[in-house]
Motif scaffolding. Structure first.
Motif, PDB file in Angstrom:
ATOM      1  N   GLU A  94       0.757  -1.144  -0.032  1.00  0.00           N
ATOM      2  CA  GLU A  94      -0.023  -0.147  -0.122  1.00  0.00           C
ATOM      3  C   GLU A  94       0.652   1.278  -0.062  1.00  0.00           C
ATOM      4  N   THR A  95       2.111   1.150   0.542  1.00  0.00           N
ATOM      5  CA  THR A  95       2.893   2.561   0.522  1.00  0.00           C
ATOM      6  C   THR A  95       4.018   2.344  -0.766  1.00  0.00           C
TER       7      THR A  95
ATOM      8  N   TRP B  61      -1.136   6.374  12.349  1.00  0.00           N
ATOM      9  CA  TRP B  61      -1.144   5.466  13.278  1.00  0.00           C
ATOM     10  C   TRP B  61      -0.813   4.235  12.679  1.00  0.00           C
ATOM     11  N   GLU B  62      -0.322   3.373  13.707  1.00  0.00           N
ATOM     12  CA  GLU B  62       0.024   1.949  13.311  1.00  0.00           C
ATOM     13  C   GLU B  62      -0.316   0.783  14.491  1.00  0.00           C
TER      14      GLU B  62
ATOM     15  N   GLU C 159       5.086  10.289  12.176  1.00  0.00           N
ATOM     16  CA  GLU C 159       5.038  11.502  11.567  1.00  0.00           C
ATOM     17  C   GLU C 159       5.523  11.200  10.133  1.00  0.00           C
ATOM     18  N   ARG C 160       4.849  11.069   9.128  1.00  0.00           N
ATOM     19  CA  ARG C 160       5.424  10.705   7.907  1.00  0.00           C
ATOM     20  C   ARG C 160       6.290  11.660   7.213  1.00  0.00           C
ATOM     21  N   GLU C 161       6.060  12.844   7.251  1.00  0.00           N
ATOM     22  CA  GLU C 161       6.924  13.923   6.660  1.00  0.00           C
ATOM     23  C   GLU C 161       8.216  13.758   7.353  1.00  0.00           C
ATOM     24  N   PHE C 162       8.392  14.006   8.720  1.00  0.00           N
ATOM     25  CA  PHE C 162       9.464  13.943   9.437  1.00  0.00           C
ATOM     26  C   PHE C 162      10.405  12.472   9.135  1.00  0.00           C
ATOM     27  N   GLN C 163       9.642  11.489   8.804  1.00  0.00           N
ATOM     28  CA  GLN C 163      10.232  10.159   8.724  1.00  0.00           C
ATOM     29  C   GLN C 163      10.672  10.190   7.259  1.00  0.00           C
TER      30      GLN C 163
ATOM     31  N   LEU D 240      -1.010   6.903   5.247  1.00  0.00           N
ATOM     32  CA  LEU D 240       0.013   6.967   4.263  1.00  0.00           C
ATOM     33  C   LEU D 240      -0.286   6.334   3.067  1.00  0.00           C
ATOM     34  N   GLY D 241      -0.935   5.186   3.243  1.00  0.00           N
ATOM     35  CA  GLY D 241      -1.441   4.436   2.244  1.00  0.00           C
ATOM     36  C   GLY D 241      -2.761   4.457   1.598  1.00  0.00           C
TER      37      GLY D 241
END
Length: 281
Positions: A86-87, A123-124, A159-163, A250-251
């Protein structure tokens, strides 16, 4: 056996949930690495069987994380095939490993804070593994499982932008404050017949986004412990987050990242449930 810690932040007391659902106080100083290394699980079990533990009034009592601050939190990324797909990520040939700051851990129902300047907090739901014995150069899956004290629910908030967009350093998107709600309990390993047969689910504001099963892990719990022990010494009280199934923001179409005021709920078969309100740092 279900071990937990109850009370205000910073003042949690170790406790155990008995078979009748009663909360009982235990005399251990803390549920941490020293507790596991010194045979604390066996001591509590014996005291519980002898009916020596006083009952606590549970109403209105906050539940904290079931273990005190671990020495380290080791995480496995992209460990479910559907999440990798999915990502748009390649299926890993070996476990993808990153670390998370130990002070990210909060209670299962504590507030999760969106970091300042964040626009992509995600979330995860994950199966968390707590190490009970030192694991160093483990050879077999059987030996690996023998090193596990128990299991818990983890929300590996990210945090996906930071990641992904700030130099590609995953730790930056994983170590913000409150980014690891844990609990409500640590369920001892003897109560989980097969860690590869547990359903995981997550909802945001009542809408379900994740519905997976640990049988779909690319690398099993046993393989993760064995593999990690080749690169680092795992010590009693260490925490391993084992990856998340598909359904993260994200996905998803429109990428519905978390916003202040939302409610996140998650559960894993046999391990209880969590419920967090999202706030702003």
């Amino acid at each position: 056996m279900k071990l937990l810690r109850v009370g205000p932040v910073g003042q949690e007391r170790p406790a155990v949930l008995d078979g009748a659902g009663n909360l009982r106080e235990i005399s251990e100083a803390e549920i941490d690495g020293a507790f596991f290394a010194s045979g604390g699980v066996a001591r509590v079990r014996e005291a519980l069987e002898r009916d020596e533990l006083p009952v606590l009034e549970a109403e209105g009592l906050r539940i904290g994380a079931p273990i005190a601050r671990p020495g380290k939190i080791v995480c496995v990324g992209l460990n479910y095939r559907d999440h990798a797909e999915e990502t748009n990520a390649a299926i890993p040939a070996e476990p993808i490993i990153f670390m998370k700051a130990p002070n990210t851990i909060v209670g299962p129902d504590d507030e999760v804070l969106i970091p300042r300047d964040s626009v992509k907090t995600d979330w995860e739901v994950e199966l968390a593994v707590v190490i009970g014995e030192t694991a160093r150069y483990v050879e077999t899956h059987e030996e690996a499982l023998s090193k596990i004290a128990g299991y818990a629910i983890s929300n590996d908030v990210s945090e996906r932008e930071f990641q992904l967009e700030r130099g590609g350093q995953w730790d930056k998107g994983k170590s913000c404050e409150t980014f690891n709600p844990l609990g409500p309990w640590l369920v001892t390993a003897d109560e989980i017949a097969d860690p590869q047969s547990l359903g995981l689910r997550l909802w945001v504001d009542g809408a379900q986004f994740q519905n997976g099963d640990t049988k779909n892990m690319i690398f099993t719990v046993a393989e993760i412990v064995r593999y990690l022990s080749r690169f680092m010494v795992l010590e009693p009280g260490d925490l391993i987050n084992t990856g998340t199934p598909a359904g993260v923001a994200l996905g998803l179409p429109g990428k519905p990242y978390l916003r202040a005021g939302q409610i996140v709920e998650l559960e894993i078969d046999g391990l209880g449930s969590q419920r967090q309100t999202v706030g702003q740092a």
